[in-house]
Design an enzyme around this catalytic site. Structure first.
Site, PDB file in Angstrom:
ATOM      1  N   ASP A 154       0.864  -1.169   0.000  1.00 35.54           N
ATOM      2  CA  ASP A 154       0.000   0.000   0.000  1.00 35.54           C
ATOM      3  C   ASP A 154       0.911   1.232   0.000  1.00 35.54           C
ATOM      4  OD1 ASP A 154       0.925   0.307   2.632  1.00 35.54           O
ATOM      5  OD2 ASP A 154      -1.060   0.157   3.557  1.00 35.54           O
ATOM      6  N   CYS A 180       2.830  -3.215   4.204  1.00 34.92           N
ATOM      7  CA  CYS A 180       1.966  -2.090   4.577  1.00 34.92           C
ATOM      8  C   CYS A 180       2.640  -1.386   5.754  1.00 34.92           C
ATOM      9  CB  CYS A 180       0.535  -2.526   4.878  1.00 34.92           C
ATOM     10  SG  CYS A 180       0.244  -3.400   6.426  1.00 34.92           S
ATOM     11  N   GLY A 181       1.967  -0.489   6.409  1.00 37.57           N
ATOM     12  CA  GLY A 181       2.592   0.267   7.489  1.00 37.57           C
ATOM     13  C   GLY A 181       3.082  -0.603   8.631  1.00 37.57           C
ATOM     14  N   GLY A 210       2.154  -4.075   8.769  1.00 42.81           N
ATOM     15  CA  GLY A 210       2.152  -5.456   8.299  1.00 42.81           C
ATOM     16  C   GLY A 210       0.953  -6.243   8.795  1.00 42.81           C
ATOM     17  N   HIS A 267       8.612 -24.714   8.456  1.00 40.16           N
ATOM     18  CA  HIS A 267       7.586 -25.469   9.177  1.00 40.16           C
ATOM     19  C   HIS A 267       6.179 -25.257   8.629  1.00 40.16           C
ATOM     20  CE1 HIS A 267      10.088 -25.950  13.129  1.00 40.16           C
ATOM     21  NE2 HIS A 267      10.786 -26.203  12.037  1.00 40.16           N
ATOM     22  N   ARG A 269       5.160 -34.106  10.651  1.00 41.95           N
ATOM     23  CA  ARG A 269       4.371 -33.247  11.548  1.00 41.95           C
ATOM     24  C   ARG A 269       3.959 -31.955  10.861  1.00 41.95           C
ATOM     25  NH1 ARG A 269       8.416 -29.980  15.289  1.00 41.95           N
ATOM     26  NH2 ARG A 269      10.255 -30.111  13.969  1.00 41.95           N
ATOM     27  N   ARG A 272       0.053 -30.799   9.835  1.00 37.62           N
ATOM     28  CA  ARG A 272      -0.510 -29.514  10.257  1.00 37.62           C
ATOM     29  C   ARG A 272      -1.016 -28.716   9.058  1.00 37.62           C
ATOM     30  NH1 ARG A 272       4.540 -28.894  14.343  1.00 37.62           N
ATOM     31  NH2 ARG A 272       3.762 -30.368  15.895  1.00 37.62           N
TER      32      ARG A 272
END
Length: 159
Positions: free
Chosen positions: A8, A65-66, A68, A98, A133, A137
């Site tokens: 932005d 952005c400013g 985040g 991960h 793992r 997830r």
């Protein structure tokens, strides 16, 4: 590697710096905007980056952005996008290793230029480990995405 950058107005100056840095380091960079410091809305650029990833036009995205925070929220609404707000090196590589992050989100008002360059390099050099793992997830995240995808057929179920 093909990278898509977007920001932005608050992230515009940092985006220019990062674009030069990445190109100098051999990355193919696509810039989806914005192109000035005139006020714009970060969700538009989160979606623009996501589209390039989902269409296979780039491997990773960097969104600014400013703070985040807003850009991270917007990007993570899109199924298939795994955006992480990272202001430290550990998160920048661990998020990919991960969680298979495909979008790095930065806050231009939070990180200095040189740190932002380092975070981009770390993020882009990291690879998903694909350990059982982590795959388990990610599969659960995909189930959640499908469960809460809203279209005309499922909207009533969620209400």
């Amino acid at each position: 590697m093909r990278i898509t950058l977007g920001s932005d107005h608050a992230g515009f100056e940092l985006k220019k710096i990062l674009s030069r840095h990445l190109e100098q380091n051999g990355y193919q960079v696509t810039d989806v905007g914005t192109n000035s410091t005139e006020p714009v809305d970060y969700p538009d650029y989160a979606e623009a980056i996501a589209k390039t990833l989902l269409r296979g036009e780039s491997e990773r995205g960097i969104l600014i952005c400013g703070s985040g925070v807003g850009a991270s929220v917007a990007a993570n609404k899109i199924p298939g996008i795994r955006a992480g707000l990272c202001h430290d090196s550990y998160s920048a590589h661990q998020g990919v290793e991960h969680d298979n992050l495909n979008v790095l989100v930065l806050g231009a008002r939070v990180v200095a230029d040189e740190l932002a360059k380092d975070l981009c390099t770390i993020f882009l050099n990291a690879r998903f480990t694909a350990e059982d793992r982590h795959q388990r997830r990610l599969a659960k995240i995909q189930v959640i995405e499908r469960r809460y995808s809203i279209d005309s057929a499922t909207k009533e179920k969620i209400s």
